[in-house]
Design an enzyme around this catalytic site. Structure first.
Site, PDB file in Angstrom:
ATOM      1  N   LYS A   7       0.889  -1.176   0.000  1.00 14.43           N
ATOM      2  CA  LYS A   7       0.000   0.000   0.000  1.00 14.43           C
ATOM      3  C   LYS A   7       0.925   1.225   0.000  1.00 14.43           C
ATOM      4  CE  LYS A   7      -2.284   3.461   1.896  1.00 14.43           C
ATOM      5  NZ  LYS A   7      -2.035   4.590   1.025  1.00 14.43           N
ATOM      6  N   CYS A  22      13.726  11.883   5.950  1.00 11.48           N
ATOM      7  CA  CYS A  22      13.702  11.607   7.390  1.00 11.48           C
ATOM      8  C   CYS A  22      15.081  11.849   7.987  1.00 11.48           C
ATOM      9  CB  CYS A  22      13.195  10.204   7.659  1.00 11.48           C
ATOM     10  SG  CYS A  22      13.973   8.997   6.629  1.00 11.48           S
ATOM     11  N   GLU A  75       9.804  17.750  14.249  1.00 17.74           N
ATOM     12  CA  GLU A  75      10.162  17.509  12.852  1.00 17.74           C
ATOM     13  C   GLU A  75       9.300  18.388  11.949  1.00 17.74           C
ATOM     14  OE1 GLU A  75       9.003  13.863  10.781  1.00 17.74           O
ATOM     15  OE2 GLU A  75      11.088  13.659  10.177  1.00 17.74           O
TER      16      GLU A  75
HETATM   17  P1  NDP Z   1       1.916   9.208   6.968  1.00 15.71           P
HETATM   18  O1  NDP Z   1       2.351   8.531   8.228  1.00 15.71           O
HETATM   19  O2  NDP Z   1       0.679  10.003   6.964  1.00 15.71           O
HETATM   20  O3  NDP Z   1       1.754   8.127   5.794  1.00 15.71           O
HETATM   21  C1  NDP Z   1       2.656   7.086   5.548  1.00 15.71           C
HETATM   22  C2  NDP Z   1       1.911   5.914   4.926  1.00 15.71           C
HETATM   23  O4  NDP Z   1       0.936   5.424   5.842  1.00 15.71           O
HETATM   24  C3  NDP Z   1       1.118   6.297   3.670  1.00 15.71           C
HETATM   25  O5  NDP Z   1       1.117   5.200   2.790  1.00 15.71           O
HETATM   26  C4  NDP Z   1      -0.283   6.529   4.227  1.00 15.71           C
HETATM   27  O6  NDP Z   1      -1.280   6.413   3.269  1.00 15.71           O
HETATM   28  C5  NDP Z   1      -0.357   5.416   5.250  1.00 15.71           C
HETATM   29  N1  NDP Z   1      -1.336   5.625   6.308  1.00 15.71           N
HETATM   30  C6  NDP Z   1      -1.940   6.785   6.692  1.00 15.71           C
HETATM   31  N2  NDP Z   1      -2.791   6.545   7.727  1.00 15.71           N
HETATM   32  C7  NDP Z   1      -2.727   5.217   7.994  1.00 15.71           C
HETATM   33  C8  NDP Z   1      -3.377   4.372   8.939  1.00 15.71           C
HETATM   34  N3  NDP Z   1      -4.238   4.844   9.821  1.00 15.71           N
HETATM   35  N4  NDP Z   1      -3.071   3.064   8.939  1.00 15.71           N
HETATM   36  C9  NDP Z   1      -2.172   2.567   8.071  1.00 15.71           C
HETATM   37  N5  NDP Z   1      -1.545   3.323   7.124  1.00 15.71           N
HETATM   38  C10 NDP Z   1      -1.811   4.632   7.100  1.00 15.71           C
HETATM   39  O7  NDP Z   1       3.133  10.012   6.517  1.00 15.71           O
HETATM   40  P2  NDP Z   1       3.228  11.038   5.320  1.00 15.71           P
HETATM   41  O8  NDP Z   1       3.616  10.241   4.119  1.00 15.71           O
HETATM   42  O9  NDP Z   1       2.043  11.940   5.175  1.00 15.71           O
HETATM   43  O10 NDP Z   1       4.392  11.920   5.877  1.00 15.71           O
HETATM   44  C11 NDP Z   1       4.163  12.632   7.092  1.00 15.71           C
HETATM   45  C12 NDP Z   1       5.302  12.430   8.026  1.00 15.71           C
HETATM   46  O11 NDP Z   1       5.888  11.144   7.910  1.00 15.71           O
HETATM   47  C13 NDP Z   1       6.444  13.338   7.761  1.00 15.71           C
HETATM   48  O12 NDP Z   1       6.204  14.617   8.247  1.00 15.71           O
HETATM   49  C14 NDP Z   1       7.558  12.630   8.473  1.00 15.71           C
HETATM   50  O13 NDP Z   1       7.465  12.883   9.857  1.00 15.71           O
HETATM   51  C15 NDP Z   1       7.252  11.201   8.282  1.00 15.71           C
HETATM   52  N6  NDP Z   1       8.047  10.537   7.272  1.00 15.71           N
HETATM   53  C16 NDP Z   1       9.101   9.767   7.668  1.00 15.71           C
HETATM   54  C17 NDP Z   1       9.846   9.116   6.737  1.00 15.71           C
HETATM   55  C18 NDP Z   1      10.974   8.220   7.083  1.00 15.71           C
HETATM   56  O14 NDP Z   1      11.611   7.738   6.163  1.00 15.71           O
HETATM   57  N7  NDP Z   1      11.264   7.957   8.350  1.00 15.71           N
HETATM   58  C19 NDP Z   1       9.537   9.242   5.332  1.00 15.71           C
HETATM   59  C20 NDP Z   1       8.384  10.050   5.036  1.00 15.71           C
HETATM   60  C21 NDP Z   1       7.676  10.639   5.980  1.00 15.71           C
HETATM   61  P3  NDP Z   1      -1.888   7.742   2.556  1.00 15.71           P
HETATM   62  O15 NDP Z   1      -0.792   8.328   1.775  1.00 15.71           O
HETATM   63  O16 NDP Z   1      -3.002   7.208   1.739  1.00 15.71           O
HETATM   64  O17 NDP Z   1      -2.360   8.640   3.665  1.00 15.71           O
END
Ligand code: NDP
Length: 492
Positions: A174, A283, A382
């Site tokens: 996903k 990140c 962050e």
């Molecule tokens: P999210 O945590 O919102 O999303 C990450 C993934 O989880 C996406 O595929 C999202 O789907 C999915 N998701 C969202 N809600 C749920 C749920 N309730 N249950 C299961 N899966 C879910 O992160 P973002 O991509 O919006 O990025 C936001 C933050 O994530 C950043 O500000 C940063 O803090 C962190 N980040 C960290 C990274 C790392 O490598 N450590 C990389 C990228 C982001 P959908 O897109 O459909 O919402």
């Protein structure tokens, strides 16, 4: 370049009847990049069913053969590197060099982990009894859910999917909704490389619906998640109800410690790349610069001078230093932090949304610097955007205290010419990764990746340990004495 995609379940691309759709947009131009099925919980469950049915066959496929398929995926990915790199840039907004780098990282990891098909090593250890042989073997967990973010839209999916597949698991993938086309193209590469039907399934749709359904499905034995802390917490709690393994890679607030004996021009290049590469949306991005007071004023001058010439613009133009941020949501969130920073700290550079010409079509922000005391929200939370918090310190010890006083612990860096101090920093910094005289970004696939504290829950991706996340260890005792032997009781 718009294109329509279905779900990939049981080895077939299809669009469920009456399904809703969503689109992704180029964050530099606003153009539509792709159109996707907004999947439902039922779609997720069908995908899990497909993965569960495919599991016995894939588990029994010799691991070297599984590795060969991944090597073929690497070859195909290499053939498509330039169009996939361009797609990464168009859908996510990172500059073209980084878009190609994203794909290169996918290729590197596929090549690296394919070799694991011929290793998957266990242990052999002596028994305390005679004529008894002890060993461990690795076995796959079963159906694995891979949930990924948008900032490395081909690399992070490949890190997860390839490691899960080579170890004999089947996968439901996903992706982040706003980079769904990159994800779909990654799936096509695996399909064309010969991954059998059902072994890799792909369901697009809202995280709260599709992701949730995957994590709570009892047939899913492990979840590999990269994203934000709040979502990670939710996923962890839901996974815990099913007593499943949940691997989390979350955020960071990564410091560069700049000491008074540092090579300043070298550090300047590193800080610029670390803070503003991928518009700060890594990140591992350098979000804090902790500077010794003796070089503070001089270094800040140097930084500001370089930013005056820093080109923000079309990410497809190789001369551009920084492209847009990835989405309207990202832009809003970063601008909120900038507004907060203006209240609690001193704005030293940037701080505005760029407007006029091509800027009006996308989400372009100025690279931004705040001078701040340690303890402000912008110095501890962050931001995930092109915003650098600069903090003045008087000693190495103070720098380490400041560096460690945040919830996160992903990457860290120190610039110093004192070898003793460099080694002390390796020991002192609370982080999963420490760079010496290099920026906080720059992971290589043959090394473990992950962090401490709220950055994760103890696991690591990539490197030789990548297989830990996706395997169970079975301990085997072979007694060839032809009699009952009792451990602890019969031992000589
Ligand atoms: P999210 O945590 O919102 O999303 C990450 C993934 O989880 C996406 O595929 C999202 O789907 C999915 N998701 C969202 N809600 C749920 C749920 N309730 N249950 C299961 N899966 C879910 O992160 P973002 O991509 O919006 O990025 C936001 C933050 O994530 C950043 O500000 C940063 O803090 C962190 N980040 C960290 C990274 C790392 O490598 N450590 C990389 C990228 C982001 P959908 O897109 O459909 O919402």
């Amino acid at each position: 370049m718009e294109s329509g995609y279905g779900l990939f379940i049981d080895g077939r691309w299809s669009t469920p009847p009456k399904s809703k759709r969503f689109v992704t947009k180029n964050p530099a131009t606003g153009e539509t990049v792709g159109s996707f099925v907004s999947g439902t919980a039922e779609d997720a469950q069908r995908a899990v069913g497909s993965a569960a049915r495919a599991f016995p066959g894939w588990r029994d496929t010799p691991a070297p053969r599984r590795g060969e398929i991944l090597l073929e995926a690497a070859r195909r990915m290499r053939e498509r590197k330039s169009d996939l790199g361009r797609l990464v840039t168009c859908e996510m907004g990172k500059v073209i060099g980084e878009g190609l780098g994203d794909v290169q990282e996918s290729i590197d990891f596929l090549e690296y982990i394919a070799g694991e098909g011929r290793r998957l090593a266990g242990e052999t250890v002596p028994s305390e009894l005679r004529s008894k042989f002890c060993l461990t073997v690795r076995q796959p967990k079963g159906v694995v859910a891979c949930i990924t973010p948008w900032n490395f839209p081909t690399a992070i999916p490949n890190w997860k999917i390839a490691a899960a597949l080579v170890t004999g698991n089947t996968v439901v993938f996903k992706p982040a909704s706003n980079t769904a086309r990159c994800a779909a193209e990654v799936v096509k590469v695996y399909e064309q490389a010969g991954v059998p039907p059902g072994v890799l399934n792909f369901v697009t749709g809202p995280g709260g619906v599709v992701g949730n359904a995957l994590v709570s499905d009892p047939r899913v034995r492990a979840v590999s998640f990269t994203g934000g802390v709040a979502t990670g917490r939710e996923v962890y709690a839901l996974g815990a109800e099913g007593l499943k393994m949940v691997h989390l890679e979350l955020g960071g607030k990564n410091p560069v410690l700049l000491m008074d004996d540092a090579d300043l021009p070298l550090a300047l290049d590193g800080v610029l790349f670390g803070a503003y590469g991928t518009s700060g949306q890594r990140c591992t991005a350098t979000s804090r610069l902790i500077v010794h007071e003796k070089v503070y004023a001089a270094f800040l001058e140097m930084l500001v001078e370089r930013l005056e010439e820093f080109a923000v613009g079309d990410p497809l133009d190789p001369a551009t230093g920084m492209g847009p941020v990835a989405s309207a949501d990202q832009e809003r969130k970063v601008l909120e932090y900038i507004a907060l920073g203006k209240k609690e700290a001193k704005l030293r550079y940037g701080g505005k949304k760029l407007t006029g010409g091509l800027y009006d079509r996308g989400y372009f922000l100025e690279p931004t610097i705040f001078e701040t005391k340690h303890g402000t929200r912008i110095s501890k939370e962050e931001i995930f955007g092109p915003v650098l918090s600069v903090i003045r310190v008087g000693t190495y010890e103070e720098a380490v205290r400041v560096a460690n006083d945040v919830d996160y612990g992903l990457s860290s860096s120190i610039y110093t010419s004192d070898v003793n101090r460099a080694f002390r920093a390796i020991h002192d910094l609370e982080a999963g990764i420490t760079y010496i005289n290099a920026p906080t970004i720059g992971a290589e696939v043959q090394l473990p990746f992950g962090g401490v504290k709220h950055t994760g829950n103890g696991g690591r991706e990539a490197g030789s340990v990548a297989i830990e996340e996706f395997t169970e260890i079975k301990t085997v005792f072979v007694d060839f004495s032809s009699k009952l032997q009792k451990a602890q009781i019969d031992a000589e």
